[in-house]
Write a protein that holds these residues in place. Structure first.
Motif, PDB file in Angstrom:
ATOM      1  N   LEU A 170     -35.633  -8.347 -31.410  1.00 60.05           N
ATOM      2  CA  LEU A 170     -35.908  -9.361 -32.413  1.00 60.05           C
ATOM      3  C   LEU A 170     -37.025  -9.006 -33.380  1.00 60.05           C
ATOM      4  O   LEU A 170     -37.180  -9.669 -34.396  1.00 60.05           O
ATOM      5  CB  LEU A 170     -36.245 -10.682 -31.725  1.00 60.05           C
ATOM      6  N   SER A 171     -37.805  -7.981 -33.097  1.00 63.04           N
ATOM      7  CA  SER A 171     -38.946  -7.676 -33.951  1.00 63.04           C
ATOM      8  C   SER A 171     -38.533  -7.377 -35.389  1.00 63.04           C
ATOM      9  O   SER A 171     -39.282  -7.624 -36.321  1.00 63.04           O
ATOM     10  CB  SER A 171     -39.736  -6.498 -33.373  1.00 63.04           C
ATOM     11  N   SER A 229     -31.483  -3.304 -25.362  1.00 62.46           N
ATOM     12  CA  SER A 229     -32.853  -3.651 -25.731  1.00 62.46           C
ATOM     13  C   SER A 229     -33.512  -4.727 -24.874  1.00 62.46           C
ATOM     14  O   SER A 229     -34.567  -5.227 -25.241  1.00 62.46           O
ATOM     15  CB  SER A 229     -32.868  -4.118 -27.200  1.00 62.46           C
ATOM     16  N   ASN A 230     -32.904  -5.087 -23.750  1.00 63.47           N
ATOM     17  CA  ASN A 230     -33.479  -6.182 -22.955  1.00 63.47           C
ATOM     18  C   ASN A 230     -34.331  -5.697 -21.788  1.00 63.47           C
ATOM     19  O   ASN A 230     -34.642  -6.458 -20.872  1.00 63.47           O
ATOM     20  CB  ASN A 230     -32.372  -7.099 -22.441  1.00 63.47           C
ATOM     21  N   GLY A 231     -34.720  -4.415 -21.801  1.00 66.25           N
ATOM     22  CA  GLY A 231     -35.602  -3.897 -20.770  1.00 66.25           C
ATOM     23  C   GLY A 231     -34.905  -3.459 -19.501  1.00 66.25           C
ATOM     24  O   GLY A 231     -35.565  -3.162 -18.494  1.00 66.25           O
ATOM     25  N   ASP A 232     -33.584  -3.387 -19.514  1.00 70.87           N
ATOM     26  CA  ASP A 232     -32.810  -2.976 -18.342  1.00 70.87           C
ATOM     27  C   ASP A 232     -33.127  -1.520 -17.971  1.00 70.87           C
ATOM     28  O   ASP A 232     -32.986  -0.618 -18.800  1.00 70.87           O
ATOM     29  CB  ASP A 232     -31.321  -3.143 -18.642  1.00 70.87           C
ATOM     30  N   LEU A 233     -33.528  -1.295 -16.740  1.00 69.78           N
ATOM     31  CA  LEU A 233     -33.935   0.045 -16.301  1.00 69.78           C
ATOM     32  C   LEU A 233     -32.773   1.021 -16.339  1.00 69.78           C
ATOM     33  O   LEU A 233     -32.944   2.187 -16.702  1.00 69.78           O
ATOM     34  CB  LEU A 233     -34.523  -0.026 -14.897  1.00 69.78           C
ATOM     35  N   SER A 234     -31.586   0.559 -15.968  1.00 66.34           N
ATOM     36  CA  SER A 234     -30.421   1.441 -15.969  1.00 66.34           C
ATOM     37  C   SER A 234     -30.121   1.954 -17.367  1.00 66.34           C
ATOM     38  O   SER A 234     -29.873   3.150 -17.565  1.00 66.34           O
ATOM     39  CB  SER A 234     -29.197   0.693 -15.417  1.00 66.34           C
ATOM     40  N   SER A 235     -30.170   1.073 -18.364  1.00 65.57           N
ATOM     41  CA  SER A 235     -29.890   1.482 -19.740  1.00 65.57           C
ATOM     42  C   SER A 235     -30.960   2.426 -20.269  1.00 65.57           C
ATOM     43  O   SER A 235     -30.663   3.442 -20.901  1.00 65.57           O
ATOM     44  CB  SER A 235     -29.798   0.248 -20.646  1.00 65.57           C
ATOM     45  N   ARG A 236     -32.221   2.089 -20.003  1.00 64.52           N
ATOM     46  CA  ARG A 236     -33.306   2.959 -20.464  1.00 64.52           C
ATOM     47  C   ARG A 236     -33.195   4.344 -19.826  1.00 64.52           C
ATOM     48  O   ARG A 236     -33.392   5.376 -20.492  1.00 64.52           O
ATOM     49  CB  ARG A 236     -34.660   2.327 -20.119  1.00 64.52           C
ATOM     50  N   GLU A 243     -24.919 -17.860 -24.648  1.00 61.77           N
ATOM     51  CA  GLU A 243     -25.935 -18.783 -24.158  1.00 61.77           C
ATOM     52  C   GLU A 243     -25.626 -19.260 -22.742  1.00 61.77           C
ATOM     53  O   GLU A 243     -26.246 -20.185 -22.248  1.00 61.77           O
ATOM     54  CB  GLU A 243     -26.045 -19.971 -25.107  1.00 61.77           C
ATOM     55  N   ASN A 244     -24.670 -18.628 -22.111  1.00 58.52           N
ATOM     56  CA  ASN A 244     -24.282 -19.023 -20.764  1.00 58.52           C
ATOM     57  C   ASN A 244     -25.421 -18.740 -19.785  1.00 58.52           C
ATOM     58  O   ASN A 244     -25.855 -17.610 -19.621  1.00 58.52           O
ATOM     59  CB  ASN A 244     -23.023 -18.246 -20.345  1.00 58.52           C
ATOM     60  N   GLU A 245     -25.889 -19.772 -19.115  1.00 60.72           N
ATOM     61  CA  GLU A 245     -27.009 -19.608 -18.180  1.00 60.72           C
ATOM     62  C   GLU A 245     -26.643 -18.732 -16.989  1.00 60.72           C
ATOM     63  O   GLU A 245     -27.515 -18.212 -16.295  1.00 60.72           O
ATOM     64  CB  GLU A 245     -27.472 -20.985 -17.692  1.00 60.72           C
ATOM     65  N   ARG A 271     -30.661 -13.541 -23.717  1.00 54.83           N
ATOM     66  CA  ARG A 271     -31.675 -14.365 -24.385  1.00 54.83           C
ATOM     67  C   ARG A 271     -31.885 -13.937 -25.832  1.00 54.83           C
ATOM     68  O   ARG A 271     -31.846 -14.750 -26.755  1.00 54.83           O
ATOM     69  CB  ARG A 271     -32.997 -14.288 -23.607  1.00 54.83           C
ATOM     70  N   ASP A 272     -32.115 -12.667 -26.058  1.00 51.60           N
ATOM     71  CA  ASP A 272     -32.354 -12.180 -27.411  1.00 51.60           C
ATOM     72  C   ASP A 272     -31.095 -12.249 -28.272  1.00 51.60           C
ATOM     73  O   ASP A 272     -31.170 -12.448 -29.485  1.00 51.60           O
ATOM     74  CB  ASP A 272     -32.873 -10.745 -27.386  1.00 51.60           C
ATOM     75  N   VAL A 273     -29.929 -12.072 -27.638  1.00 48.46           N
ATOM     76  CA  VAL A 273     -28.677 -12.163 -28.389  1.00 48.46           C
ATOM     77  C   VAL A 273     -28.502 -13.568 -28.939  1.00 48.46           C
ATOM     78  O   VAL A 273     -28.115 -13.764 -30.096  1.00 48.46           O
ATOM     79  CB  VAL A 273     -27.482 -11.786 -27.496  1.00 48.46           C
ATOM     80  N   ALA A 274     -28.792 -14.573 -28.111  1.00 50.56           N
ATOM     81  CA  ALA A 274     -28.680 -15.965 -28.556  1.00 50.56           C
ATOM     82  C   ALA A 274     -29.620 -16.235 -29.730  1.00 50.56           C
ATOM     83  O   ALA A 274     -29.238 -16.875 -30.722  1.00 50.56           O
ATOM     84  CB  ALA A 274     -29.000 -16.910 -27.396  1.00 50.56           C
TER      85      ALA A 274
END
Length: 240
Positions: free
Chosen positions: A2-3, A83-90, A120-122, A129-132
């Motif tokens: 989002l930055s 971009s959500n901080g997921d360790l697997s992706s990084r 936005e599905n909980e 979160r950032d996608v929403a």
């Protein structure tokens, strides 16, 4: 992610077909010479593409280019989110860029992605979160420009902006930024379209960017997002 979301949302781009030879295969069709008989398979073929895609198994987007699957390192998760901080992706990005020394990274979404549509599905436990937030910002941007899209085109435009945001986030990561500077690694924004059974690429519209920088007026491109139905956007009159 989002930055720089406002910049991404307002950046004009065009949607183009993906030529099958856009990323050249490194598999040689020539018969090996006798002197190369002992050359290992690893030396003959090298993984040179990191492909980031969605977990949806019904999408066969890696077939859109004439490159063997043994030339790709494919990483998938819910909604091709990096971009959500997921360790697997990084870890996948760092492994591919720093150890495999890939020459291309493809971030490939797909239209009609149910995961993105229900961002936005909980039940996703904050994964989106950032996608929403990005979608809310994009909706506000479209409304402020009086751009009206039907439900189908709005969803497709959301997917495009989402992929572009992931690509821009990726470019800012240290290992990727260094690879771009030092060896010219290329980052591609793709979206798979089931209607054409192939991918399209999202490309920044340099003509619009130059017109904005030079203060030119009167140039036009179809749609702020390249989506049919978004309308014609006039450059320099405050509508872009």
């Amino acid at each position: 992610m989002l930055s720089n979301a406002p910049t991404i949302i307002q950046t004009p781009y065009i949607v183009l077909p993906v030529p099958r030879d856009l990323i050249p295969s490194q598999t040689s069709s020539e018969e090996p010479s006798p002197g190369c008989a002992q050359e290992s398979a690893a030396e003959q073929k090298r993984t040179h593409i990191l492909w980031v895609g969605c977990s949806d198994s019904s999408v066969t987007e890696t077939d859109c280019v004439d490159v063997g699957r043994d030339e790709m390192f494919v990483h998938r998760n819910l909604g091709h989110l990096l971009s959500n901080g997921d360790l697997s992706s990084r870890s996948a990005v760092e492994w591919s860029v720093e150890l495999l020394k890939v020459e291309h990274i493809v971030v490939c979404g797909h239209y009609d992605c149910s995961l993105i549509a229900q961002h936005e599905n909980e039940a996703a436990h904050g994964w989106y979160r950032d996608v929403a937030k990005l979608h809310h910002l994009n909706d506000a941007h479209l409304s402020s420009r009086d751009i009206e899209l039907d439900e189908r085109d709005r969803h497709r435009q959301h997917e495009e902006v989402y992929v572009l945001a992931e690509v821009e986030w990726l470019k800012r990561q240290e290992c990727v930024a260094n690879a771009i500077k030092e060896r010219g690694i290329k980052i591609h924004a793709f979206v798979y379209d089931r209607e054409i059974e192939g991918c399209v690429q999202l490309v920044k519209d340099e003509k619009v960017g130059s017109a904005r920088e030079n203060g030119s007026c009167g140039s036009e491109v179809k749609g702020v997002s390249g989506v049919e139905g978004a309308g014609t956007v006039e450059v320099g009159n405050g509508k872009l």
